[in-house]
Design a protein around this motif. Sequence first.
Motif, PDB file in Angstrom:
ATOM      1  N   ASN A 139      41.474  61.624  76.899  1.00  0.00           N
ATOM      2  CA  ASN A 139      41.531  60.289  77.049  1.00  0.00           C
ATOM      3  C   ASN A 139      41.997  59.310  76.496  1.00  0.00           C
ATOM      4  O   ASN A 139      41.461  58.369  76.121  1.00  0.00           O
ATOM      5  N   LEU A 199      44.693  52.260  81.278  1.00  0.00           N
ATOM      6  CA  LEU A 199      45.326  51.730  79.575  1.00  0.00           C
ATOM      7  C   LEU A 199      45.641  53.003  79.263  1.00  0.00           C
ATOM      8  O   LEU A 199      44.724  53.940  79.232  1.00  0.00           O
ATOM      9  N   PHE A 244      46.453  54.500  75.458  1.00  0.00           N
ATOM     10  CA  PHE A 244      45.902  55.053  73.573  1.00  0.00           C
ATOM     11  C   PHE A 244      46.868  56.107  73.131  1.00  0.00           C
ATOM     12  O   PHE A 244      46.581  57.187  73.002  1.00  0.00           O
ATOM     13  N   LEU A 290      46.260  58.645  70.553  1.00  0.00           N
ATOM     14  CA  LEU A 290      45.071  59.319  71.294  1.00  0.00           C
ATOM     15  C   LEU A 290      45.442  60.974  71.702  1.00  0.00           C
ATOM     16  O   LEU A 290      45.129  61.909  72.323  1.00  0.00           O
ATOM     17  N   ASP A 293      34.856  66.560  73.194  1.00  0.00           N
ATOM     18  CA  ASP A 293      35.568  65.711  73.336  1.00  0.00           C
ATOM     19  C   ASP A 293      35.940  65.328  72.260  1.00  0.00           C
ATOM     20  O   ASP A 293      34.921  64.739  71.237  1.00  0.00           O
ATOM     21  N   HIS A 335      38.560  63.995  70.594  1.00  0.00           N
ATOM     22  CA  HIS A 335      39.207  63.089  70.500  1.00  0.00           C
ATOM     23  C   HIS A 335      38.787  61.936  71.486  1.00  0.00           C
ATOM     24  O   HIS A 335      38.583  62.617  72.263  1.00  0.00           O
ATOM     25  N   GLY A 336      38.530  60.500  71.690  1.00  0.00           N
ATOM     26  CA  GLY A 336      38.764  59.781  72.457  1.00  0.00           C
ATOM     27  C   GLY A 336      37.688  59.210  73.344  1.00  0.00           C
ATOM     28  O   GLY A 336      37.291  59.030  73.989  1.00  0.00           O
ATOM     29  N   ALA A 337      36.055  59.247  72.499  1.00  0.00           N
ATOM     30  CA  ALA A 337      35.168  59.416  73.490  1.00  0.00           C
ATOM     31  C   ALA A 337      34.648  58.003  73.356  1.00  0.00           C
ATOM     32  O   ALA A 337      33.921  58.043  74.010  1.00  0.00           O
ATOM     33  N   PRO A 387      37.111  54.825  74.212  1.00  0.00           N
ATOM     34  CA  PRO A 387      37.355  54.984  75.443  1.00  0.00           C
ATOM     35  C   PRO A 387      36.543  55.008  76.324  1.00  0.00           C
ATOM     36  O   PRO A 387      36.638  55.045  77.406  1.00  0.00           O
ATOM     37  N   LYS A 388      36.466  56.587  77.065  1.00  0.00           N
ATOM     38  CA  LYS A 388      35.623  57.121  77.914  1.00  0.00           C
ATOM     39  C   LYS A 388      34.694  57.211  77.837  1.00  0.00           C
ATOM     40  O   LYS A 388      34.172  56.406  79.245  1.00  0.00           O
ATOM     41  N   GLN A 442      34.842  53.600  79.734  1.00  0.00           N
ATOM     42  CA  GLN A 442      35.289  53.398  80.901  1.00  0.00           C
ATOM     43  C   GLN A 442      33.819  53.634  82.480  1.00  0.00           C
ATOM     44  O   GLN A 442      34.405  53.191  82.871  1.00  0.00           O
ATOM     45  N   PHE A 479      32.202  50.492  82.394  1.00  0.00           N
ATOM     46  CA  PHE A 479      32.960  49.575  84.179  1.00  0.00           C
ATOM     47  C   PHE A 479      32.530  50.068  84.962  1.00  0.00           C
ATOM     48  O   PHE A 479      32.447  49.623  85.975  1.00  0.00           O
ATOM     49  N   ASN A 507      39.307  51.870  69.879  1.00  0.00           N
ATOM     50  CA  ASN A 507      40.088  51.899  71.175  1.00  0.00           C
ATOM     51  C   ASN A 507      39.258  51.088  72.453  1.00  0.00           C
ATOM     52  O   ASN A 507      39.275  50.625  73.183  1.00  0.00           O
ATOM     53  N   THR A 560      38.795  47.871  72.907  1.00  0.00           N
ATOM     54  CA  THR A 560      40.384  47.255  73.393  1.00  0.00           C
ATOM     55  C   THR A 560      39.776  47.353  75.095  1.00  0.00           C
ATOM     56  O   THR A 560      40.131  46.259  76.174  1.00  0.00           O
ATOM     57  N   VAL A 561      38.751  48.761  75.539  1.00  0.00           N
ATOM     58  CA  VAL A 561      38.987  48.761  76.914  1.00  0.00           C
ATOM     59  C   VAL A 561      37.669  48.104  77.736  1.00  0.00           C
ATOM     60  O   VAL A 561      37.875  47.348  78.227  1.00  0.00           O
ATOM     61  N   LYS A 593      38.700  44.710  77.858  1.00  0.00           N
ATOM     62  CA  LYS A 593      39.822  44.666  79.353  1.00  0.00           C
ATOM     63  C   LYS A 593      39.051  44.551  80.323  1.00  0.00           C
ATOM     64  O   LYS A 593      39.267  43.842  82.016  1.00  0.00           O
ATOM     65  N   ALA A 594      37.823  44.955  81.046  1.00  0.00           N
ATOM     66  CA  ALA A 594      36.630  45.338  80.999  1.00  0.00           C
ATOM     67  C   ALA A 594      35.107  44.684  81.873  1.00  0.00           C
ATOM     68  O   ALA A 594      34.854  43.698  82.280  1.00  0.00           O
TER      69      ALA A 594
END
Lengths: 288, 112
Positions: free
Chosen positions: A82, A92, A94, A97, B47, B49-51, B53-54, B57, B60, B76, B79-80, B83-84
């Motif tokens: 992700n 974007l 990151f 990550l 996941d 990592h990165g849950a 931002p995902k 998204q 969005f 993170n 940030t998304v 931007k959204a």
Amino acid sequence: MKIAIASGKGGTGKTTLSTNLSFYLSEKHDVVLADLDVEEPNSKLFIEAEVFHKEDKYKMIPSWIEDKCTLCGICHDVCNYNAIIQLGTMILVFPELCHSCYACSELCPTAALPMIKQKMGELIHFKNGNLSLIESRLDIGQEQAVPLIAQTIDYVDKNFKEETIKIFDSPPGTSCPVIEATKGADFIILVTEPTPFGLNDLKLAVDTVKELKKNFGVVINRYGVGNDDVITYCNNEKIPILAKIPNSRKIAELYSIGNIIYDKVPEMKDELEKIEIFISNLKTGGEK
Amino acid sequence: MKIAFTTKGTEWESLMDARFGRTEFFLLYDEENDSFIHFDNRDVENDAHGAGPKTAQKLFELQAQVLITGNGPGGNAATVLEKAGIKIYTGAGEMTVKDAYNALKNNELKEF
């Protein structure tokens, strides 16, 4: 000969054993100690040595070129971590990550995600006589320990001879950084303490190194506290106990002021000698 | 206005989920036609990592304009969401969805 010193539980004495064993072995051999706990390296606290070499360490991360991008979405779809998010007409990235796998960059049909260097930390090579210490340290804010651990092991592989004894002070736990630090080792020493916590986490560590199909043994630190359950467990599982470092106020005091212990506490030296004998038997292909 | 709630269930009376990235469900309430849909977010468990931002998204893609949650998103995800252009309100982690909506209307939630 590569020996990784690991543990399930943190604070069991990996660094105490790593630094003392390295110094002790360096009386007769060339030794390199690599501190692979790159999130919080602390071996240097116990070793007086001169800086021999220093280098910045980088990882590769994708960088988006908007003009080239057709918004096909492949980069976002292939990223397992992700690290790439697509918001309408915007990509974007990151970096924290990103695992530097290159999939997004290589699969991009219009080369809109070239990989660029990003500094992630620093490697310092210290020397004291026969002993080298390699310390790598992640920069603040960096989340990925694995790339720096891998590059530190590469440095050791490239700069030291086959016959040099290599000791890897590993991070605690059983997650990716530990796997990276131990997967290339010829032998793994698991440090534990004889308490219920120690035993619980030792079992997790044993499961991990068995999965890696590694030769391993256990060193019990602070022997004398807790109970005999660790010993019973090791005996039942036929896991060799290499040494038992006694629970001692003197050892704790020396540790707390950043001193090497074995030259001041004979019982510590005796235990290191047992480990040395065990290791040399391994080297000659004897006991496995 | 489309309002997204992080929730532990799929009903108006369900409890909110205080987490953003790893919330179990979203409820998406469309004020204009007084309708709501739910979205199952539980596959994010896989996941490591990165849950954040995902999940951001997904919001969005669901065209949410406002997010109501508990603890608030991490760096993170924030940030998304920024931007959204999604507005974030926090502090509703212990409420039901219905109470969280009323709290928003009464200006009782914190803007992130």
